[in-house]
Design a protein around this motif. Sequence first.
Motif, PDB file in Angstrom:
ATOM      1  N   LYS A   1      56.473  45.068  44.445  1.00 53.36           N
ATOM      2  CA  LYS A   1      55.973  44.326  43.563  1.00 53.36           C
ATOM      3  C   LYS A   1      54.871  45.571  42.409  1.00 53.36           C
ATOM      4  O   LYS A   1      55.380  45.468  41.388  1.00 53.36           O
ATOM      5  CB  LYS A   1      54.965  43.659  43.852  1.00 53.36           C
ATOM      6  CG  LYS A   1      53.845  42.882  42.786  1.00 53.36           C
ATOM      7  CD  LYS A   1      52.840  42.003  43.662  1.00 53.36           C
ATOM      8  CE  LYS A   1      52.166  41.130  42.332  1.00 53.36           C
ATOM      9  NZ  LYS A   1      50.719  40.018  43.303  1.00 53.36           N
ATOM     10  N   TYR A   2      54.646  46.653  43.132  1.00 52.38           N
ATOM     11  CA  TYR A   2      53.977  47.363  42.638  1.00 52.38           C
ATOM     12  C   TYR A   2      54.691  48.466  41.575  1.00 52.38           C
ATOM     13  O   TYR A   2      53.734  50.049  41.979  1.00 52.38           O
ATOM     14  CB  TYR A   2      52.557  48.041  43.537  1.00 52.38           C
ATOM     15  CG  TYR A   2      51.868  46.739  43.565  1.00 52.38           C
ATOM     16  CD1 TYR A   2      51.062  46.360  42.644  1.00 52.38           C
ATOM     17  CD2 TYR A   2      51.070  46.264  45.333  1.00 52.38           C
ATOM     18  CE1 TYR A   2      49.851  44.955  42.744  1.00 52.38           C
ATOM     19  CE2 TYR A   2      51.250  45.524  45.346  1.00 52.38           C
ATOM     20  CZ  TYR A   2      49.942  44.824  43.507  1.00 52.38           C
ATOM     21  OH  TYR A   2      49.516  43.498  43.898  1.00 52.38           O
TER      22      TYR A   2
ATOM     23  N   ASN B   1      54.227  43.576  48.414  1.00 49.05           N
ATOM     24  CA  ASN B   1      53.655  44.585  48.146  1.00 49.05           C
ATOM     25  C   ASN B   1      54.493  46.102  48.165  1.00 49.05           C
ATOM     26  O   ASN B   1      54.633  46.900  46.680  1.00 49.05           O
ATOM     27  CB  ASN B   1      52.280  45.619  48.708  1.00 49.05           C
ATOM     28  CG  ASN B   1      51.453  43.905  48.995  1.00 49.05           C
ATOM     29  OD1 ASN B   1      51.317  43.011  47.811  1.00 49.05           O
ATOM     30  ND2 ASN B   1      50.100  44.312  49.274  1.00 49.05           N
TER      31      ASN B   1
END
Length: 255
Positions: free
Chosen positions: A200-201, A197
Amino acid sequence: MALTRELYATPASRLDSFVAQWLQPYQEQKVEVLEAVQTVQQFLREEHFEGDCGLDEKVRVLKVLKVGAFGNGTAVRNNLEVELVAFLSCFHSFQQEAKHHQAILSLIWKKLLCRQDLLALGLKDVEITQGDPEALVFTIETRRTAEPITVIIVPAYRALGPSVSNTQPHPEVYVSLIEAQGYPGYFSPSFSELQRNFVKYRPTKLKSLLRLVKHWYLQAHHPGSGRPHPQCGRRIQMGHSRGEGLPVPETELLL
């Protein structure tokens, strides 16, 4: 090395175009890879693993997490390696994971060889690789173009619980991690959702930068011709020992 030379000659203003033209995976190829890997994920979710490994319960997979480059959105074209972390019901602590890790890998291996849908994808080269931690590695093929895909399965203790937010884990998680006294990186898969995460973001610009660094490393500075360590998709080791020219984890990048 041709693409590496082109990278060195590319001005900063054209790096986005370089990534789009040379490094981002073709959409068709990406879809085919993820479709084939979905069969592996389905296998892990459906099977119950049991055997003589010192466990008093049937083992099931609580969650399958796609990590590494295909998980966080930094995959490089034609680098068809997908890593899956399988959180298991039988691991209730880091110590239990360390104790039963190899036995669980063997159970998954035996079940893997009996799955007709995976055999239909050309399942081969199944092996347990040494590392921190050990992993089950094998090759399957895409359905239409028969391109080989390396799949890596790492069993892990679900230390962060069923839902992972963007907040810091509870301090007790780190206390239990320290008390487990594992080798550096051995319990890293338990925190793989946080690692994924983290990238990913993030904005596309950052992912493009990570693709460039990965491309540069794999093309110009990879220490050997053999298959990289299974965790290289998630963490590239860039240092080298003076004596043997082998990679050492001086600098680790979440890729």
